[in-house]
Design a protein around this motif. Structure first.
Motif, short mmCIF file in Angstrom:
data_model
loop_
_atom_site.label_atom_id
_atom_site.label_comp_id
_atom_site.label_asym_id
_atom_site.label_seq_id
_atom_site.Cartn_x
_atom_site.Cartn_y
_atom_site.Cartn_z
N ALA A 92 29.52 73.38 49.96
CA ALA A 92 29.26 72.60 48.75
C ALA A 92 28.09 71.63 48.93
N PHE A 93 27.55 71.55 50.14
CA PHE A 93 26.50 70.59 50.45
C PHE A 93 25.23 70.89 49.66
N ILE A 94 24.68 69.87 49.01
CA ILE A 94 23.43 70.01 48.27
C ILE A 94 22.34 69.20 48.98
N THR A 95 22.55 67.90 49.07
CA THR A 95 21.63 67.00 49.77
C THR A 95 22.45 65.91 50.43
N PRO A 96 21.88 65.22 51.40
CA PRO A 96 22.62 64.10 52.01
C PRO A 96 23.01 63.04 50.98
N SER A 97 22.15 62.79 49.99
CA SER A 97 22.46 61.78 48.97
C SER A 97 23.67 62.18 48.13
N TRP A 98 23.72 63.46 47.71
CA TRP A 98 24.85 63.93 46.90
C TRP A 98 26.13 63.89 47.72
N ASP A 99 26.03 64.27 49.00
CA ASP A 99 27.19 64.23 49.89
C ASP A 99 27.71 62.80 50.02
N ARG A 100 26.80 61.84 50.19
CA ARG A 100 27.22 60.43 50.27
C ARG A 100 27.87 59.97 48.97
#
Length: 121
Positions: A92-100
């Protein structure tokens, strides 16, 4: 409250095994549009994301059943739990920002009952 208002107005997709609607994914164009309306300082970034979707998607069907389908859906934080996200995090990972954002959203909203609801704090 603002995030929950944005998410409640964003077009969601998905079905439970029974065929009932489930808010598993959401339209990224719809999310950007609602964020741009609700948070003025995000309007420029929202417009850039919307332009990116418009340049990327070749065909999207807008009809009465799913009026805000613009062709790209991402994992929605509305119906997921921290356990679910941890299991599917890599796919489901998109970007580090979305993950945070997802991690923080669930941390702030997830209650012992297993429901994602806004916290009072």
């Amino acid at each position: 409250e603002i995030i929950n208002r944005i998410l409640s107005k964003t077009q969601h997709f998905g079905l439970f095994g029974s065929g009932e609607p489930e808010k598993a994914t959401m339209d990224i164009y719809s999310l950007a549009y609602e964020a741009g309306l609700s948070v003025p300082y995000l309007s420029g970034s929202a417009e850039e994301l919307i332009e990116g979707v418009n340049r990327t998607v070749i065909f999207a069907k807008h009809d009465a059943i799913v009026p805000d389908a613009h062709g790209i859906a991402i994992l929605s934080p509305v119906m997921i739990s921290p356990v679910f996200y941890e299991y599917y995090r890599e796919s489901a990972f998109i970007t580090p920002s979305w993950d945070r954002f997802l991690t923080r959203y669930m941390k702030e909203c997830y209650q012992e009952s297993g429901n994602l609801t806004p916290s009072s704090g």
